[in-house]
Write an enzyme that holds these catalytic residues in place. Sequence first.
Site, mmCIF file in Angstrom:
data_model
loop_
_atom_site.group_PDB
_atom_site.id
_atom_site.type_symbol
_atom_site.label_atom_id
_atom_site.label_comp_id
_atom_site.label_asym_id
_atom_site.label_seq_id
_atom_site.Cartn_x
_atom_site.Cartn_y
_atom_site.Cartn_z
ATOM 1 N N ARG A 1 0.817 -1.208 0.000
ATOM 2 C CA ARG A 1 0.000 0.000 0.000
ATOM 3 C C ARG A 1 0.854 1.263 0.000
ATOM 4 O O ARG A 1 1.860 1.352 0.696
ATOM 5 C CB ARG A 1 -0.912 -0.004 1.237
ATOM 6 C CG ARG A 1 -1.839 1.202 1.320
ATOM 7 C CD ARG A 1 -2.795 1.087 2.496
ATOM 8 N NE ARG A 1 -2.106 1.139 3.766
ATOM 9 C CZ ARG A 1 -1.728 2.266 4.374
ATOM 10 N NH1 ARG A 1 -1.942 3.432 3.802
ATOM 11 N NH2 ARG A 1 -1.128 2.219 5.542
ATOM 12 N N HIS A 2 0.424 2.248 -0.787
ATOM 13 C CA HIS A 2 1.055 3.567 -0.739
ATOM 14 C C HIS A 2 0.554 4.295 0.503
ATOM 15 O O HIS A 2 -0.654 4.314 0.768
ATOM 16 C CB HIS A 2 0.703 4.375 -1.993
ATOM 17 C CG HIS A 2 1.565 5.577 -2.190
ATOM 18 N ND1 HIS A 2 1.474 6.695 -1.377
ATOM 19 C CD2 HIS A 2 2.533 5.845 -3.095
ATOM 20 C CE1 HIS A 2 2.349 7.599 -1.781
ATOM 21 N NE2 HIS A 2 3.002 7.115 -2.817
ATOM 22 N N PRO A 3 1.441 4.916 1.285
ATOM 23 C CA PRO A 3 1.008 5.534 2.538
ATOM 24 C C PRO A 3 0.239 6.835 2.373
ATOM 25 O O PRO A 3 -0.367 7.307 3.337
ATOM 26 C CB PRO A 3 2.328 5.780 3.271
ATOM 27 C CG PRO A 3 3.336 5.918 2.193
ATOM 28 C CD PRO A 3 2.895 4.986 1.113
ATOM 29 N N SER A 4 0.250 7.425 1.166
ATOM 30 C CA SER A 4 -0.380 8.737 0.996
ATOM 31 C C SER A 4 -1.486 8.759 -0.063
ATOM 32 O O SER A 4 -2.031 9.823 -0.345
ATOM 33 C CB SER A 4 0.684 9.783 0.615
ATOM 34 O OG SER A 4 1.679 9.869 1.607
#
Length: 385
Positions: free
Chosen positions: A227-230
């Site tokens: 997952r991308h954190p942003s």
Amino acid sequence: MSAPLEDITILDLTHVLAGPYCSMVLSDLGAKVIKVEQPGSGDDTRHFPPFRGTESAYFATINRNKQSIALNLKDPADRAILERLLAQVDVVMENFRPGVMDRLGYGWDSLHERFPHLIYGAVSGFGHTGPDAQRPAYDMVVQARGGVMSITGERDREPVRVGASVGDIVAGMFLGHGLLAALYQRIKTGRGQKVDVAMLDSQLAILEHAIAITSETGVAPGPSGARHPSIAPFETFHTKDGLLVIACGNDTLFARFCDVLGKPKLAKRAEFATNLDRCENVKLLKRRIETVTLGETRDYWLEKLLAAGVPCAPILDVAEAMQDPQLRARNMVVDLPAPDGGKPFKAAGNPIKMSDLSDMTQAGPAPFLDGNRAEILSWLSARET
């Protein structure tokens, strides 16, 4: 078509990966690369598997299109050859620990005084300045110390190394950028300069979102898996028969994605209305999405999502990626002649596509150790007359 660097000659004293990767990229752009190796043993990667007979496929892919000469930098006769070469080339590259080239008599200050046109490229674990400049380093060491491993892997599990050697490769790419900038500057000044790239510096330089998160929140992010954190949704999702990646980088794409799911109202819910909302409720969002995606196959969703213009992809292994029609169409898998004349080695092609540069469909072979001595000496004599 002429290659953009066809009039540039590089004397490459580097070994293993960061430096050779840099000179490989510059060679793909037309530079002549003369690889200086230790007599008898050569570059360490000549001994890395997998092998074709006695030849390393690893070495072959990184050192294609180069020439090899074996020189002992402590032997007077070989030093004389090296100094003749230094007078004729545009760039010298090295990846020894700081101070080694100085002790050999070939450090930046000495070479710059004697060969002011020469550009000096150095890549090392920690750079030529700072309290830890003398420490040894390998790819995994700088991935660990530079913060990359701390955000790689699954939450609540041990940190893992990025599968590709990004510690070396990214440093090699930055060194290439620096050398090209120095070559451009030399056109204006007539003088070379030193380019000092540290593998550790290069790791911090690629942590764009992690640095922003840490500096603004005061809390360093941990691993978040795929997952991308942003950005959300921007990760892997389960289907009936496997995983796929879905990446909705803005609200418009998310709304379009919800339409494909048959859940248009999902995009209007308060907890999912904006990217920030979705990031704050990412676990709930993933559950809502997978209640739908688990009902159909991966290929079903890929077809529907691609038709709607939603960025998505299957997760291919390396063998599958090497057969990908898009990568094949862009010549991103090329043949390298095998030393025995048999089945060619396979290597990644040149990702830099230029309108005035013929795309590489087959690369030249990697050199045998000291295999180009006569050719290099002949070229050198011709340059000196």
